[in-house]
Design a protein around this motif. Sequence first.
Motif, PDB file in Angstrom:
ATOM      1  N   GLN A   1      18.669  25.882  -9.711  1.00 23.34           N
ATOM      2  CA  GLN A   1      20.025  25.581 -10.167  1.00 23.34           C
ATOM      3  C   GLN A   1      21.014  26.659  -9.723  1.00 23.34           C
ATOM      4  O   GLN A   1      22.121  26.352  -9.268  1.00 23.34           O
ATOM      5  N   ILE A   2      20.632  27.915  -9.856  1.00 23.82           N
ATOM      6  CA  ILE A   2      21.537  28.998  -9.446  1.00 23.82           C
ATOM      7  C   ILE A   2      21.733  28.981  -7.928  1.00 23.82           C
ATOM      8  O   ILE A   2      22.848  29.203  -7.433  1.00 23.82           O
ATOM      9  N   GLU A   3      20.668  28.685  -7.187  1.00 23.14           N
ATOM     10  CA  GLU A   3      20.809  28.550  -5.731  1.00 23.14           C
ATOM     11  C   GLU A   3      21.797  27.435  -5.393  1.00 23.14           C
ATOM     12  O   GLU A   3      22.628  27.581  -4.476  1.00 23.14           O
ATOM     13  N   ARG A   4      21.727  26.353  -6.124  1.00 23.36           N
ATOM     14  CA  ARG A   4      22.681  25.243  -5.920  1.00 23.36           C
ATOM     15  C   ARG A   4      24.105  25.699  -6.206  1.00 23.36           C
ATOM     16  O   ARG A   4      25.046  25.361  -5.476  1.00 23.36           O
ATOM     17  N   LEU A   5      24.293  26.482  -7.266  1.00 23.33           N
ATOM     18  CA  LEU A   5      25.633  26.979  -7.606  1.00 23.33           C
ATOM     19  C   LEU A   5      26.180  27.895  -6.518  1.00 23.33           C
ATOM     20  O   LEU A   5      27.374  27.836  -6.188  1.00 23.33           O
ATOM     21  N   VAL A   6      25.327  28.737  -5.972  1.00 25.46           N
ATOM     22  CA  VAL A   6      25.768  29.626  -4.888  1.00 25.46           C
ATOM     23  C   VAL A   6      26.243  28.796  -3.703  1.00 25.46           C
ATOM     24  O   VAL A   6      27.302  29.071  -3.109  1.00 25.46           O
ATOM     25  N   THR A   7      25.494  27.753  -3.367  1.00 22.72           N
ATOM     26  CA  THR A   7      25.869  26.891  -2.242  1.00 22.72           C
ATOM     27  C   THR A   7      27.147  26.115  -2.529  1.00 22.72           C
ATOM     28  O   THR A   7      28.082  26.087  -1.718  1.00 22.72           O
ATOM     29  N   ASP A   8      27.205  25.496  -3.710  1.00 25.16           N
ATOM     30  CA  ASP A   8      28.372  24.681  -4.052  1.00 25.16           C
ATOM     31  C   ASP A   8      29.641  25.518  -4.158  1.00 25.16           C
ATOM     32  O   ASP A   8      30.740  25.041  -3.857  1.00 25.16           O
ATOM     33  N   SER A   9      29.496  26.761  -4.591  1.00 25.64           N
ATOM     34  CA  SER A   9      30.678  27.612  -4.779  1.00 25.64           C
ATOM     35  C   SER A   9      31.360  27.935  -3.454  1.00 25.64           C
ATOM     36  O   SER A   9      32.498  28.417  -3.438  1.00 25.64           O
ATOM     37  N   GLN A  10      30.696  27.658  -2.348  1.00 29.54           N
ATOM     38  CA  GLN A  10      31.279  27.898  -1.025  1.00 29.54           C
ATOM     39  C   GLN A  10      31.898  26.644  -0.424  1.00 29.54           C
ATOM     40  O   GLN A  10      32.439  26.688   0.680  1.00 29.54           O
ATOM     41  N   GLN A  11      31.822  25.529  -1.168  1.00 34.42           N
ATOM     42  CA  GLN A  11      32.463  24.298  -0.714  1.00 34.42           C
ATOM     43  C   GLN A  11      33.974  24.414  -0.883  1.00 34.42           C
ATOM     44  O   GLN A  11      34.445  25.007  -1.852  1.00 34.42           O
ATOM     45  N   PRO A  12      34.760  23.839   0.039  1.00 30.99           N
ATOM     46  CA  PRO A  12      36.223  24.005  -0.028  1.00 30.99           C
ATOM     47  C   PRO A  12      36.879  23.407  -1.269  1.00 30.99           C
ATOM     48  O   PRO A  12      37.938  23.871  -1.684  1.00 30.99           O
TER      49      PRO A  12
ATOM     50  N   LEU B   1      28.827  17.977 -12.546  1.00 35.05           N
ATOM     51  CA  LEU B   1      28.948  17.718 -11.115  1.00 35.05           C
ATOM     52  C   LEU B   1      28.226  18.751 -10.264  1.00 35.05           C
ATOM     53  O   LEU B   1      28.090  18.571  -9.053  1.00 35.05           O
ATOM     54  N   LEU B   2      27.750  19.828 -10.891  1.00 32.43           N
ATOM     55  CA  LEU B   2      27.069  20.895 -10.147  1.00 32.43           C
ATOM     56  C   LEU B   2      25.595  21.025 -10.539  1.00 32.43           C
ATOM     57  O   LEU B   2      24.916  21.944 -10.097  1.00 32.43           O
ATOM     58  N   GLN B   3      25.098  20.129 -11.363  1.00 29.19           N
ATOM     59  CA  GLN B   3      23.715  20.233 -11.839  1.00 29.19           C
ATOM     60  C   GLN B   3      22.717  19.677 -10.828  1.00 29.19           C
ATOM     61  O   GLN B   3      22.976  18.684 -10.156  1.00 29.19           O
ATOM     62  N   THR B   4      21.557  20.331 -10.754  1.00 26.79           N
ATOM     63  CA  THR B   4      20.440  19.755 -10.006  1.00 26.79           C
ATOM     64  C   THR B   4      19.815  18.655 -10.866  1.00 26.79           C
ATOM     65  O   THR B   4      20.033  18.589 -12.084  1.00 26.79           O
TER      66      THR B   4
ATOM     67  N   LYS C   1      11.586  28.271 -12.512  1.00 25.63           N
ATOM     68  CA  LYS C   1      11.715  27.561 -11.239  1.00 25.63           C
ATOM     69  C   LYS C   1      12.946  26.665 -11.233  1.00 25.63           C
ATOM     70  O   LYS C   1      13.730  26.661 -10.273  1.00 25.63           O
ATOM     71  N   VAL C   2      13.130  25.888 -12.308  1.00 28.42           N
ATOM     72  CA  VAL C   2      14.279  24.988 -12.409  1.00 28.42           C
ATOM     73  C   VAL C   2      15.579  25.791 -12.393  1.00 28.42           C
ATOM     74  O   VAL C   2      16.547  25.435 -11.716  1.00 28.42           O
ATOM     75  N   MET C   3      15.583  26.908 -13.115  1.00 28.96           N
ATOM     76  CA  MET C   3      16.806  27.702 -13.207  1.00 28.96           C
ATOM     77  C   MET C   3      17.114  28.387 -11.880  1.00 28.96           C
ATOM     78  O   MET C   3      18.284  28.493 -11.492  1.00 28.96           O
ATOM     79  N   ARG C   4      16.089  28.810 -11.186  1.00 26.25           N
ATOM     80  CA  ARG C   4      16.319  29.429  -9.871  1.00 26.25           C
ATOM     81  C   ARG C   4      16.954  28.419  -8.913  1.00 26.25           C
ATOM     82  O   ARG C   4      17.921  28.716  -8.211  1.00 26.25           O
TER      83      ARG C   4
ATOM     84  N   LEU D   1      24.102  31.008 -17.128  1.00 23.62           N
ATOM     85  CA  LEU D   1      23.199  31.445 -16.064  1.00 23.62           C
ATOM     86  C   LEU D   1      21.952  32.133 -16.607  1.00 23.62           C
ATOM     87  O   LEU D   1      20.888  32.087 -15.985  1.00 23.62           O
ATOM     88  N   ARG D   2      22.090  32.768 -17.749  1.00 21.68           N
ATOM     89  CA  ARG D   2      20.969  33.522 -18.319  1.00 21.68           C
ATOM     90  C   ARG D   2      19.973  32.629 -19.061  1.00 21.68           C
ATOM     91  O   ARG D   2      18.797  32.978 -19.186  1.00 21.68           O
TER      92      ARG D   2
END
Length: 283
Positions: free
Chosen positions: A189-200, A124-127, A184-187, A176-177
């Motif tokens: 993805q991690i940016e997406r995780l940072v954003t999603d982790s702030q969702q309520p 549910l958190l994958q790009t 590029k793909v991994m970057r 993450l490693r």
Amino acid sequence: MPQLRQAPTARLRRLAMELRQLRERTGLSREQVADATDINRATLYRIETAQAKPQVRTLRALLDVYGVPTARQDELVAILRLAKEESWLHVTSESLPGQYATYIGFESEAKGLLNYESSFVPGLLQTEAYARDVIRASDPELSPNEVENRVVARMTRQAQHDPSPALWAIIDEAVLRRRVGGPKVMRQQIERLVTDSQQPHVTLQVIPYDVGGHPGMHGSFVILQFAEGVHDVIYIETSAADLFLDSENDLRRYNRIFDRLRAVAASPAKTRDLMTHLLTDME
């Protein structure tokens, strides 16, 4: 004192879900099915919501109306006969569309998900790019069309949750490693995780390498939590088969494991810090 109704097992919920989907695909209303089968509309509703276990002849009558082939009918009758057992539902990889539909069905009805992943970012958190590479790499025998169909299914899962269930995801730092799809793909993805982790509705924790050994080293799992009165279900995916567990002992054991993982993992705030530092290192 009134007798408590036994919560439906994974098998009974799977059967109910498939019957509801079969009826909807035919475009029939419950009233039309009731007229065609002489099955009471209220009874049909209870069967489709896993509140009642149908008799074999009732199930056959419904499947005939829905035009289900005999071989598939026999499979569903077998599930019905095992539906009273509070143990596990096993689906082989030979029936992948069915097993995936079963999990998606459970996921869509869950009010909460407790997900531990040791190798992948939770689905549910994958790009889209990450999902494509993970699916392709984890099963090299898939054709390009099969890969794309699964990517579309995964992206559709993400888009269709409204409201989204509460997701508490714990991942190993190795997730993450590992540079799935390249830097590029991994970057992304991690940016997406940072954003999603702030969702309520999302809580994300990482288990750092320096924790050492931990209870999640046996492998990934998802605990699907449902409304009161309905058994939770544990989902375990393997390369050979998928398991759906719903016994009280299994639920207690996996909830204890998840609690221990929660305790050793970095806090959500420290997890975001860790991901931010990783992004800086990737520049």
